[in-house]
Write an enzyme that holds these catalytic residues in place. Sequence first.
Site, PDB file in Angstrom:
ATOM      1  N   ALA C  12       5.441  -1.174   2.344  1.00 54.90           N
ATOM      2  CA  ALA C  12       4.214  -0.421   1.481  1.00 54.90           C
ATOM      3  C   ALA C  12       4.875   0.480   0.525  1.00 54.90           C
ATOM      4  CB  ALA C  12       3.251   0.042   2.575  1.00 54.90           C
ATOM      5  N   CYS C  13       3.973   0.620  -0.427  1.00 55.29           N
ATOM      6  CA  CYS C  13       4.237   1.770  -1.455  1.00 55.29           C
ATOM      7  C   CYS C  13       4.728   3.006  -0.882  1.00 55.29           C
ATOM      8  CB  CYS C  13       3.168   2.115  -2.567  1.00 55.29           C
ATOM      9  SG  CYS C  13       2.940   0.704  -3.637  1.00 55.29           S
ATOM     10  N   PRO C  14       5.374   3.637  -1.321  1.00 51.39           N
ATOM     11  CA  PRO C  14       6.405   3.503  -2.427  1.00 51.39           C
ATOM     12  C   PRO C  14       7.925   2.911  -2.345  1.00 51.39           C
ATOM     13  CG  PRO C  14       6.737   5.774  -1.943  1.00 51.39           C
ATOM     14  CD  PRO C  14       6.032   5.063  -0.924  1.00 51.39           C
TER      15      PRO C  14
END
Lengths: 238, 177, 75
Positions: C12-14
């Site tokens: 997942a981000c980042p």
Amino acid sequence: MSDEKKPDQQSTGQSSIRRSTSSRSSGRSRKKKKNQLPIGIAVLAVVVLIAILLGMKNELLAFFWITGIAFGYILQRARFCFTAAMRDPMLTGGTSLTKAVLIAFAFTSIGFIAIKYGAFARGLPIPGQGYVVPVSFATVVGSFMFGIGMVIAGGCASGTLMRVGEGFLMQVLSLFFFVIGSLWGAHDFGWWKLHVIMKGKAIFLPDLFGWIGAVIIQLLVIVLLWIAADKWEKHKNA
Amino acid sequence: MAIKDNEYYKKFLKEAWPYVTGAVLLSLFQIVTLAVTGSPWGVSGILANWGAWLYQAVGGSVDKWYYFASEGAQRTLENGILNHGGSMRNFGIIFGALLATLLASGFKIKKIKSWKQVVAAILGGLLMGYGARIGFGCNIGALFSGIASFSLSGWVYAVFLFIGAMVGSKLLVKFFM
Amino acid sequence: MKEVELDCYGEACPVPLVKAQNKLKELEVGDVLIVQLDHSCAMKNVPEWARKEGHNVEVEEIDDGEWEVVIEKMK
């Protein structure tokens, strides 16, 4: 982002970037893409059906459901992320989401102040004042904890719900522990209220600066932050 | 021509919108929400109710807790989740996002990849849940709705949220990547 | 002229963006970095960052919810 090139799947030679065919996934035997549109339409039908059923019971419930759908749809389609808006300036140097969030703050402020002033001018109770909450050390601790949590979990409350809908199992887990953490916080809330929150004061900016003064100051702050974010990004990429 | 190559399909259902489009539309629905329900948008306060219902389901009681002591809070708990507008809205966010990914033909179940992700999800979830309760909300209720409601608390929340996010980024890069 | 694949599936981000930034620093001008990801937000922020830095970028949808961001290092 509108200039995003969509490479033609069939003609690998059109790509402007030279890639060896061995690494190019289109060269591999790849799964045939399924079209999920029919499932999407089925889900849409279910969404509409739930809205109708809720509406027969209680129109306000249907309203909540429909606005939830709208918020989820918008967040996903725009890849809107409050976590990234706070995290990316320092971590990756990007501020495009930060600037977008500031724009949302500005537009929503204008709408909210119109509704609030409209009620005030007619001598009615001002709506939404429950969200004007005391500023205390609990605000400092709570927001600091939230800031750490949202970055390591990869999404805040709305972002976590959105990513559950996108199929992230990690966010299903963090949603569950968000609920547990909320329960824990609610359990301790009495202590915080008695020892910390009571020492603080809720401040509604129009009470401090007058209605027009509050609007001018708030929008000015938002514009200055927007400029700072823009300059920051240029500085980081220079 | 297949529907997925249709330019209007791509424009309306597939391609990501610019962030600013999202900002304008979220503002619109925030304003509609305040106008209709008399309260702005909130997310995390509802999750505390979910916690209470979960706790009751396993035999616990929150009746003595200050947080749930008010008559209004008790009534909400008694009426149950299916009569709770905020819960419907939170479910709506999940379904709205699901709908958007399916219509764009981009849905995929993303499995948990490592133990690091498990620890990050648990720790992050707990920090957010607890922090949101004592800080009167999350990025939506305390930050977005707080600032838009011209509450000083929203701006104070923003400052320390930003500092928290910086610390979180350092931890993420060091331990969770 | 190297070609490097970076597996960011399930991240997942980042994480994808930070990994891509670090990886690209190690590469020479003219090398190609292929970031494989399945996070719709990263599918937007990785190309956005790379374009802003002045690299050649292409996004290829390789399956439902899976993308390859192809970045040719330009400087």
